[in-house]
Design an enzyme around this catalytic site. Structure first.
Site, PDB file in Angstrom:
ATOM      1  N   ASP A  58      44.106  43.590  44.183  1.00 54.82           N
ATOM      2  CA  ASP A  58      44.963  43.358  42.875  1.00 54.82           C
ATOM      3  C   ASP A  58      46.021  42.363  43.211  1.00 54.82           C
ATOM      4  O   ASP A  58      46.727  42.760  44.030  1.00 54.82           O
ATOM      5  CB  ASP A  58      45.364  44.709  42.175  1.00 54.82           C
TER       6      ASP A  58
ATOM      7  N   TYR B 212      47.060  31.989  28.431  1.00 55.81           N
ATOM      8  CA  TYR B 212      46.576  31.558  29.520  1.00 55.81           C
ATOM      9  C   TYR B 212      47.089  30.242  29.808  1.00 55.81           C
ATOM     10  O   TYR B 212      47.205  29.757  31.263  1.00 55.81           O
ATOM     11  CB  TYR B 212      45.017  31.563  29.251  1.00 55.81           C
TER      12      TYR B 212
ATOM     13  N   LYS C 137      48.617  28.759  33.346  1.00 52.16           N
ATOM     14  CA  LYS C 137      48.138  27.931  34.360  1.00 52.16           C
ATOM     15  C   LYS C 137      48.971  26.384  34.264  1.00 52.16           C
ATOM     16  O   LYS C 137      48.929  25.676  35.550  1.00 52.16           O
ATOM     17  CB  LYS C 137      46.743  27.231  33.647  1.00 52.16           C
TER      18      LYS C 137
END
Length: 186
Positions: free
Chosen positions: A53, A146, A150
């Site tokens: 993880d 997201y 990024k």
């Protein structure tokens, strides 16, 4: 010739096969039309397959220890984890935000903090590949968490580049993060 030892790590949706192909070719063996089963057979015993993880630095440190015990020096770090939660920014749950930022941002932070000091200490050079996708350079609706994550990966990568350069640790000054279009490789 660059040493072929590579540490490949991915979680969630990733391009393991593409990374495999790239780094196996660095080792001079071409596998252009090799099936996934054949690649697995070829690699059996040559790579470490660990489920980790990336949100947990302890998992990265455990992987680092296993890699160094098995291969000695580490030369390549691929931070290639990526997950997403679609939807409107104000409707994404706190749990969605924590998951996306945990994997996509903290995973990269943990990878860099764990492996870059080792690459520096070894004094042999190396490579850090932080995958950001085009979402790190563009914006689109329904992908706020997201896209934000990024963009953070691109910013971290650019800053890492500048810090390594400032510390005279950068041996390839024209090697910019993933297709960087500004700055002309400065």
């Amino acid at each position: 010739k660059f040493p072929a030892t590579a540490l490949l790590r991915a979680l969630g949706y990733s391009s393991d096969a593409d990374i495999f192909q790239l780094f196996y070719e660095v080792g001079t063996v071409k596998l252009t039309k090799t099936s996934e089963k054949e690649k697995t057979d070829i690699l059996r015993g040559k790579v470490i397959a660990e489920e980790i993880d990336v949100r947990e630095i302890g998992d990265l440190r455990r992987l680092e220890t296993a890699a160094r015990e098995r291969y000695g020096d580490v030369h390549v770090l691929c931070n290639n984890a990526g997950v997403g939660a679609g939807g409107l920014i104000w409707e994404n749950s706190l749990k969605d935000w924590e998951w996306v930022l945990g994997v996509n941002v903290w995973g990269v932070i943990h990878g860099v903090r764990t492996f870059v000091p080792i690459l520096i200490e070894q004094g042999q050079g190396g490579h850090v590949v932080n995958t950001a996708s085009m979402a790190g350079l563009t914006n689109a609706p329904l992908s706020g968490a997201y896209t934000l994550s990024k963009h953070a990966v691109v910013a971290l990568s650019e800053t890492l580049f500048l810090e390594l350069q400032a510390e005279s640790l950068l041996k390839a000054p024209d090697n910019r993060p993933a297709g960087h279009v500004g700055g002309g490789g400065a």
